[in-house]
Write a protein that holds these residues in place. Sequence first.
Motif, short mmCIF file in Angstrom:
data_model
loop_
_atom_site.label_atom_id
_atom_site.label_comp_id
_atom_site.label_asym_id
_atom_site.label_seq_id
_atom_site.Cartn_x
_atom_site.Cartn_y
_atom_site.Cartn_z
N PRO A 1 34.87 -13.21 17.81
CA PRO A 1 34.80 -11.91 17.10
C PRO A 1 34.53 -10.75 18.05
O PRO A 1 33.67 -10.82 18.92
CB PRO A 1 33.63 -12.11 16.13
CG PRO A 1 33.52 -13.59 15.95
CD PRO A 1 33.92 -14.19 17.25
N GLU A 2 35.31 -9.68 17.88
CA GLU A 2 35.16 -8.41 18.59
C GLU A 2 35.22 -8.54 20.11
O GLU A 2 34.91 -7.58 20.82
CB GLU A 2 33.88 -7.69 18.17
CG GLU A 2 33.97 -7.12 16.76
CD GLU A 2 32.89 -6.09 16.48
OE1 GLU A 2 31.79 -6.20 17.05
OE2 GLU A 2 33.17 -5.16 15.68
N ARG A 3 35.64 -9.66 20.61
CA ARG A 3 35.88 -9.79 22.05
C ARG A 3 37.34 -9.46 22.32
O ARG A 3 38.22 -9.97 21.64
CB ARG A 3 35.55 -11.19 22.55
CG ARG A 3 35.86 -11.37 24.03
CD ARG A 3 35.47 -12.75 24.53
NE ARG A 3 35.95 -12.97 25.89
CZ ARG A 3 35.77 -14.09 26.59
NH1 ARG A 3 35.11 -15.11 26.03
NH2 ARG A 3 36.25 -14.21 27.81
N ILE A 4 37.59 -8.63 23.31
CA ILE A 4 38.96 -8.22 23.62
C ILE A 4 39.51 -9.12 24.72
O ILE A 4 38.92 -9.25 25.80
CB ILE A 4 39.00 -6.74 24.05
CG1 ILE A 4 38.54 -5.88 22.87
CG2 ILE A 4 40.40 -6.34 24.50
CD1 ILE A 4 38.20 -4.47 23.25
N TYR A 5 40.64 -9.73 24.43
CA TYR A 5 41.33 -10.59 25.37
C TYR A 5 42.57 -9.85 25.84
O TYR A 5 43.39 -9.43 25.02
CB TYR A 5 41.72 -11.90 24.72
CG TYR A 5 40.56 -12.72 24.23
CD1 TYR A 5 40.04 -13.77 25.00
CD2 TYR A 5 39.95 -12.45 23.01
CE1 TYR A 5 38.96 -14.52 24.55
CE2 TYR A 5 38.86 -13.19 22.56
CZ TYR A 5 38.38 -14.22 23.34
OH TYR A 5 37.30 -14.96 22.90
N ALA A 6 42.72 -9.69 27.13
CA ALA A 6 43.86 -8.92 27.64
C ALA A 6 44.44 -9.59 28.89
O ALA A 6 43.70 -10.14 29.71
CB ALA A 6 43.43 -7.48 27.98
N TRP A 7 45.75 -9.53 28.98
CA TRP A 7 46.47 -10.07 30.13
C TRP A 7 47.42 -9.00 30.63
O TRP A 7 48.09 -8.33 29.84
CB TRP A 7 47.26 -11.32 29.74
CG TRP A 7 46.37 -12.45 29.33
CD1 TRP A 7 45.91 -13.48 30.10
CD2 TRP A 7 45.84 -12.69 28.01
NE1 TRP A 7 45.12 -14.32 29.35
CE2 TRP A 7 45.06 -13.87 28.08
CE3 TRP A 7 45.94 -12.01 26.80
CZ2 TRP A 7 44.40 -14.38 26.97
CZ3 TRP A 7 45.28 -12.51 25.69
CH2 TRP A 7 44.51 -13.68 25.79
N THR A 8 47.49 -8.84 31.94
CA THR A 8 48.32 -7.80 32.55
C THR A 8 49.42 -8.42 33.37
O THR A 8 49.20 -9.42 34.08
CB THR A 8 47.48 -6.87 33.43
OG1 THR A 8 46.44 -6.30 32.62
CG2 THR A 8 48.31 -5.74 34.02
N ARG A 9 50.58 -7.82 33.32
CA ARG A 9 51.72 -8.32 34.06
C ARG A 9 51.50 -8.19 35.56
O ARG A 9 50.99 -7.18 36.02
CB ARG A 9 52.95 -7.50 33.64
CG ARG A 9 54.27 -8.04 34.18
CD ARG A 9 55.39 -7.16 33.73
NE ARG A 9 56.67 -7.69 34.13
CZ ARG A 9 57.84 -7.04 34.03
NH1 ARG A 9 57.84 -5.82 33.53
NH2 ARG A 9 58.97 -7.60 34.40
#
Length: 288
Positions: free
Chosen positions: A280-288
């Motif tokens: 919950p409310e954790r942001i998961y992000a991946w960048t090229r």
Amino acid sequence: MCGIVGLHLRDPSLYPRLGQLLTGMLCEMSERGADSAGVAVYGDPVWSPPGHATVTVLGPVDDLAIDEATIISLGATHVVHAPMPVDALLAAVRSQLPGALIAGFGEELTVLKDVGHPRALAAGWGLDHAQGWQGVGHTRMATESAVTPSGAHPYAVGPDQCLVHNGSFANHATIRRHLKARGVVFDSENDTEVGARFVAQQIADGRDVESALKDLCAQFDGFYTLLVSNRDSFAVVRDAIACKPAVIAETDAWVAMASEYRALVGLPGIEKARIFEPEPERIYAWTR
């Protein structure tokens, strides 16, 4: 109840298979939403050729005449690309088609969305032939607004960026009024468009995607799973209760997200993937 899918490819050898893989994922989510669907594809050489700007238009384009522009008609969806800056092409389309709905725009992004069953729409678009490095999809069961092309996801309201949403925002009307006071114009009554325009406004103000999503979590009430894509990133966030389903799978070759695991089983190497439910409310992000 809606279905979200997303695929971020790390291995260039998979780029020719993006559309095939995304089609399988999208169609697996048909039971979660059969009234409309949409996809966002990044990097397709036919829909978004290198050195071209691309604008997707929903509605008639008979009156559109732009030098060096190519129009690809896919049912009610029309992909327009031309070798010019994005702002110039977008301005030309809006000037010549003042009543048209702009479904998406950018240098790498093509957005296709319409009313109908996801399987039929994917087939009509020829989605399985698309190529690229990233794709996002959504199947909709309308609960917050009418079943119309403007109410379908994704909402792509910034250059090369889009958002899909499963859930409901409780205070979207209040935030809509605040955004309108800042001059933001809306195309639909859908609560998801409010979230998309909030994120786009945050990015236009100089925030990065993760900061924008943190602000969204702080200001929006309700329950939601969001998938936000940009020309170089792919991010997922859920609300504090996390009652809407979501699963993420990751390998060295790709990162994928879906509302249900069954949408991921056809991906190459899924049996070796790291699979988890986003917190919950954790942001998961991946960048090229």
